[in-house]
Scaffold this motif. Structure first.
Motif, mmCIF file in Angstrom:
data_model
loop_
_atom_site.group_PDB
_atom_site.id
_atom_site.type_symbol
_atom_site.label_atom_id
_atom_site.label_comp_id
_atom_site.label_asym_id
_atom_site.label_seq_id
_atom_site.Cartn_x
_atom_site.Cartn_y
_atom_site.Cartn_z
ATOM 1 N N LEU A 284 60.182 31.275 -40.094
ATOM 2 C CA LEU A 284 61.082 32.309 -39.578
ATOM 3 C C LEU A 284 62.284 32.522 -40.493
ATOM 4 O O LEU A 284 63.100 33.402 -40.263
ATOM 5 C CB LEU A 284 61.580 31.927 -38.179
ATOM 6 C CG LEU A 284 60.539 32.024 -37.065
ATOM 7 C CD1 LEU A 284 61.057 31.345 -35.810
ATOM 8 C CD2 LEU A 284 60.202 33.478 -36.771
ATOM 9 N N GLY A 285 62.396 31.669 -41.509
ATOM 10 C CA GLY A 285 63.490 31.823 -42.458
ATOM 11 C C GLY A 285 64.761 31.095 -42.076
ATOM 12 O O GLY A 285 65.827 31.360 -42.626
ATOM 13 N N LEU A 286 64.678 30.160 -41.127
ATOM 14 C CA LEU A 286 65.874 29.403 -40.755
ATOM 15 C C LEU A 286 66.257 28.454 -41.895
ATOM 16 O O LEU A 286 65.416 27.675 -42.336
ATOM 17 C CB LEU A 286 65.616 28.580 -39.499
ATOM 18 C CG LEU A 286 65.655 29.295 -38.153
ATOM 19 C CD1 LEU A 286 65.187 28.355 -37.056
ATOM 20 C CD2 LEU A 286 67.038 29.809 -37.842
ATOM 21 N N ARG A 290 70.449 24.935 -39.892
ATOM 22 C CA ARG A 290 70.211 25.639 -38.623
ATOM 23 C C ARG A 290 68.890 25.196 -38.006
ATOM 24 O O ARG A 290 68.777 25.039 -36.802
ATOM 25 C CB ARG A 290 70.207 27.152 -38.858
ATOM 26 C CG ARG A 290 71.562 27.774 -38.506
ATOM 27 C CD ARG A 290 71.641 29.203 -38.967
ATOM 28 N NE ARG A 290 72.351 29.269 -40.231
ATOM 29 C CZ ARG A 290 72.467 30.391 -40.953
ATOM 30 N NH1 ARG A 290 71.892 31.504 -40.549
ATOM 31 N NH2 ARG A 290 73.141 30.370 -42.066
ATOM 32 N N LEU A 294 69.063 23.612 -34.361
ATOM 33 C CA LEU A 294 68.532 24.416 -33.260
ATOM 34 C C LEU A 294 67.144 23.973 -32.811
ATOM 35 O O LEU A 294 66.788 24.130 -31.651
ATOM 36 C CB LEU A 294 68.476 25.892 -33.673
ATOM 37 C CG LEU A 294 69.821 26.524 -34.013
ATOM 38 C CD1 LEU A 294 69.606 27.859 -34.713
ATOM 39 C CD2 LEU A 294 70.649 26.712 -32.763
ATOM 40 N N ALA B 107 65.423 33.500 -34.159
ATOM 41 C CA ALA B 107 65.534 33.864 -35.574
ATOM 42 C C ALA B 107 66.384 35.131 -35.786
ATOM 43 O O ALA B 107 67.236 35.152 -36.668
ATOM 44 C CB ALA B 107 64.154 34.015 -36.189
ATOM 45 N N TRP B 110 70.003 33.889 -35.449
ATOM 46 C CA TRP B 110 70.539 32.890 -36.376
ATOM 47 C C TRP B 110 70.195 33.167 -37.831
ATOM 48 O O TRP B 110 70.746 32.541 -38.720
ATOM 49 C CB TRP B 110 70.050 31.503 -35.988
ATOM 50 C CG TRP B 110 70.641 31.057 -34.698
ATOM 51 C CD1 TRP B 110 70.085 31.166 -33.464
ATOM 52 C CD2 TRP B 110 71.931 30.467 -34.499
ATOM 53 N NE1 TRP B 110 70.950 30.683 -32.513
ATOM 54 C CE2 TRP B 110 72.075 30.244 -33.117
ATOM 55 C CE3 TRP B 110 72.974 30.100 -35.372
ATOM 56 C CZ2 TRP B 110 73.231 29.672 -32.579
ATOM 57 C CZ3 TRP B 110 74.107 29.525 -34.822
ATOM 58 C CH2 TRP B 110 74.226 29.321 -33.447
ATOM 59 N N VAL B 111 69.235 34.044 -38.076
ATOM 60 C CA VAL B 111 68.915 34.359 -39.469
ATOM 61 C C VAL B 111 69.462 35.732 -39.828
ATOM 62 O O VAL B 111 70.086 35.929 -40.851
ATOM 63 C CB VAL B 111 67.389 34.302 -39.715
ATOM 64 C CG1 VAL B 111 67.062 34.646 -41.160
ATOM 65 C CG2 VAL B 111 66.858 32.917 -39.375
ATOM 66 N N HIS B 113 71.514 37.528 -37.719
ATOM 67 C CA HIS B 113 72.792 37.753 -37.041
ATOM 68 C C HIS B 113 72.837 39.077 -36.292
ATOM 69 O O HIS B 113 73.827 39.805 -36.330
ATOM 70 C CB HIS B 113 73.952 37.645 -38.031
ATOM 71 C CG HIS B 113 73.909 36.355 -38.798
ATOM 72 N ND1 HIS B 113 74.201 35.137 -38.223
ATOM 73 C CD2 HIS B 113 73.541 36.080 -40.071
ATOM 74 C CE1 HIS B 113 74.033 34.186 -39.121
ATOM 75 N NE2 HIS B 113 73.633 34.734 -40.248
#
Lengths: 382, 248
Positions: A284-286, A290, A294, B107, B110-111, B113
């Motif tokens: 998901l690209g976190l 993070r 999370l 996502a 947090w990715v 925003h």
């Protein structure tokens, strides 16, 4: 005592649950004498069990009455003249000791006329802990409340401004010291342990080596030696004229020690999280932190609440070791309060009281952790 | 539906697990809107290949270019690619401690925003699209396998990716749940999404694939349009494989 009419009903209901035997229902007389029946089937159902039961009864008979007569019936509860004379005359426990010495035990060498300050500080902290324990108070305002309480507690303990006399840390002692060291030790060690645990699983060799080395080094030595290092050796490396507060050094020692152990508990939790969780977060690209904060840590930490609390309890009790670097924690203060020759014979009562205080805090932590486990598991288990 | 620019390009990709050579000279080119279905026996490297596209696995030789960005050690490039490439796993990999809705909004929040209300709106739309809006407040553990996989698809779509990777999305499902997941994927294909899909569902492949890729022993053995792939495969190895999985 037992009314046959009522008891038939209860016994039937109980029999349904306990044993499917229809014999109980078939013989009404047995139902009436249910306690005997119960004893027969649970305590005397075989020869070895009967022997064990008799031995247990004998042991209780030998231990409980003398204990009660020492601790309760023959105990001296109050001392009218403030001396131990009444206790020496009695044959039981001398709880009057608590009446005379409780302040010394609880607050150590803190200036006697200022004892209300550590007392109030301790009460504030305990009240805040109790409040924070409840889920309905888990709101951002709680963090501000803690900040406020920490400032007030610091002011109460140190003083020096706003009309309070300055009290330096070597004079702190007793329960506030134990509580403060344990609480700060835990609060500081916990994040450090997470960083260490993550570091030990890092892909970067340098970080992994540092974290692994740290954990293995600290775990390999006793806390006593860490505290000695912190209080005796460490100042030798400081430049001339620079001193660091003894209490602070002990706190740092406790924190570093606890963090190493906690890190291994946390690592256990990290290892239990399936690889797919991290992959899903990656996909998901976190970014790393993070992803950890999370996805991975919330799951991992929940799994390792029992060993983490184990370590917290350990830390709380280990604070009693700071006595070797000359700090008066609860146990050391208790010991010091027994230095009075008049009361010295009654050291057993003093230590029982200290043990009780430790037990109350540790047992609360244990119960709370069990509640927390259940509370956090809601809705997430398959 | 398709235009010419390749959005995913693998050129002579090599990968080893220790001494084991998993990917050998793997090359693949996927154009915008193209649906590629990858099949092959287990251990043929097809999952590894698809996982290289969003860098869940690192390749050791050759080049992988996604949306014009070459995958290398540059973390920023990897994150940029991952934002635009959604992935659906065989074992769902939903986050069990978050509700379905939170799984979908995580996502974007947090990715990217995105504001919370907007993220939740989008999440609800997507749940509608995968036909489980009523499950939003539940935890993944309370859903069936088919529902979980549809949530996983919705979670990937919540990032509004331009490319979707499916790694055996129906292999872990009970047979009666396979269709509900495939239906969602077919619908997605109909909307023009670029898809690379590792699957053994040949019915699905016939329905949506523009290109069939057959892999065995770490190599791409055959790449051809589905009509040819199913009726007249070029290689004997492909023929054998198709005989095995379609024969049953």
């Amino acid at each position: 005592m037992i009314r046959p009419q009522d008891d038939i009903h209860n016994a039937t209901a109980a029999a349904d649950v306990e044993e499917p035997s229809s014999a109980v229902l078939a013989a009404p007389s047995a139902v009436v004498w249910k306690p005997l029946n119960w004893a027969k089937s649970n305590l005397f159902d075989s020869v070895p069990n009967a022997i064990m039961t008799l031995l247990a009864v004998l042991l209780l008979w030998e231990v409980v009455p003398p204990l009660l007569s020492w601790g309760v019936f023959n105990a001296t509860w109050f001392s009218a003249d403030g001396t131990a004379a009444a206790c020496r005359d009695g044959t039981g426990a001398c709880w009057a000791l608590m009446g005379e010495k409780n302040r010394l035990m609880l607050f150590g060498v803190y200036p006697y006329d200022q004892h209300w300050r550590p007392a109030l500080a301790t009460a504030l902290v305990i009240a805040m802990l109790a409040t924070s324990a409840l889920r309905r108070f888990w709101v951002p305002a709680l963090a501000y409340a803690w900040l406020g309480v920490v400032l007030v507690v610091a002011w109460l303990m140190w003083g020096g401004i706003l009309g309070l006399r300055y009290v330096e840390t070597p004079q702190w002692g007793g329960l506030p010291l134990t509580l403060g060291l344990a609480l700060l030790g835990i609060v500081l060690a916990f994040p450090l342990s997470i960083v260490l645990a993550l570091g030990r699983r890092s892909n970067l060799p340098a970080i992994r080596a540092v974290c692994t080395g740290y954990i293995e080094l600290v775990r390999g030595v006793p806390l006593v030696s860490v505290l000695f290092m912190a209080s005796v050796m460490f100042p030798l490396f400081l430049p001339e004229g620079v001193t660091i507060d003894k209490l602070l050094r002990a706190l740092v020692g406790m924190t570093l020690f606890t963090a190493a152990y906690l890190a291994e508990a946390v690592r256990g939790g990290l290892q239990a999280i399936p690889r797919g969780q991290e992959e899903a977060a990656d996909a998901l690209g976190l970014p790393y932190w993070r992803k950890m904060r999370l996805i991975v840590l919330p799951q991992a930490l929940r799994l390792v609440i029992p060993p983490i609390v184990n370590q917290f309890i350990s830390c709380f009790k280990d604070t009693s070791l700071v006595t070797i670097v000359g700090l008066y924690d609860l146990l050391a203060a208790t010991k010091a309060s027994l230095a009075d020759p008049d009361w010295r014979p009654f050291f057993v009562e003093g230590y029982i009281a200290a043990a009780l205080v430790y037990w109350v805090f540790c047992f609360s932590m244990s119960r709370y952790s069990q509640w927390l486990e259940r509370e956090l598991a809601t809705g997430t288990r398959r | 539906m398709t235009d010419d620019a390749p959005v995913v390009e693998l050129i002579d990709v090599q990968k080893w697990y220790g001494a084991f050579h998993v990917l050998k000279d793997v090359s693949l080119s996927v154009r915008k809107g193209e649906k590629v279905v990858v099949c092959g026996p287990s251990g043929s490297g097809k999952s590894t290949m698809i996982r290289c596209v969003n860098r869940l696995e690192e390749h050791q030789g050759g080049r992988i270019i996604v949306n014009g960005i070459e995958l290398a050690d540059d973390l920023k490039a990897i994150e940029a690619i991952r934002k635009d490439v959604g992935m659906v796993f065989q074992s769902f990999n939903l986050f069990p401690h978050l509700t379905v809705l939170e799984n979908l909004t995580l996502a974007p929040l947090w990715v990217k925003h995105v504001p919370k209300a907007e993220a939740e709106d989008l999440a609800m739309q997507l749940l509608q699209r995968v036909r489980i809006p009523d499950q939003a407040k539940k935890f993944p553990g309370q859903l069936s396998g088919g529902q979980q996989q549809r949530v996983a698809i919705a979670r990937a779509l919540a990032m509004k990716p331009s490319i979707m990777l499916f790694d055996e999305p129906t292999s872990a499902l009970d047979p009666e749940m396979v269709k509900e997941v495939l239906d969602v994927m077919i619908e997605l294909a109909g909307e023009g999404m670029t898809m690379i899909c590792v699957t053994h569902e040949m019915g699905f492949a016939r329905a949506v694939a523009d290109t069939m890729v057959f892999m065995a022993e770490g190599r791409v053995i055959e790449t051809s349009p589905p009509e040819q792939f199913f009726s007249d495969p070029k290689s004997e190895r492909t023929r054998q494989f198709l005989g095995q999985i379609i024969g049953h």
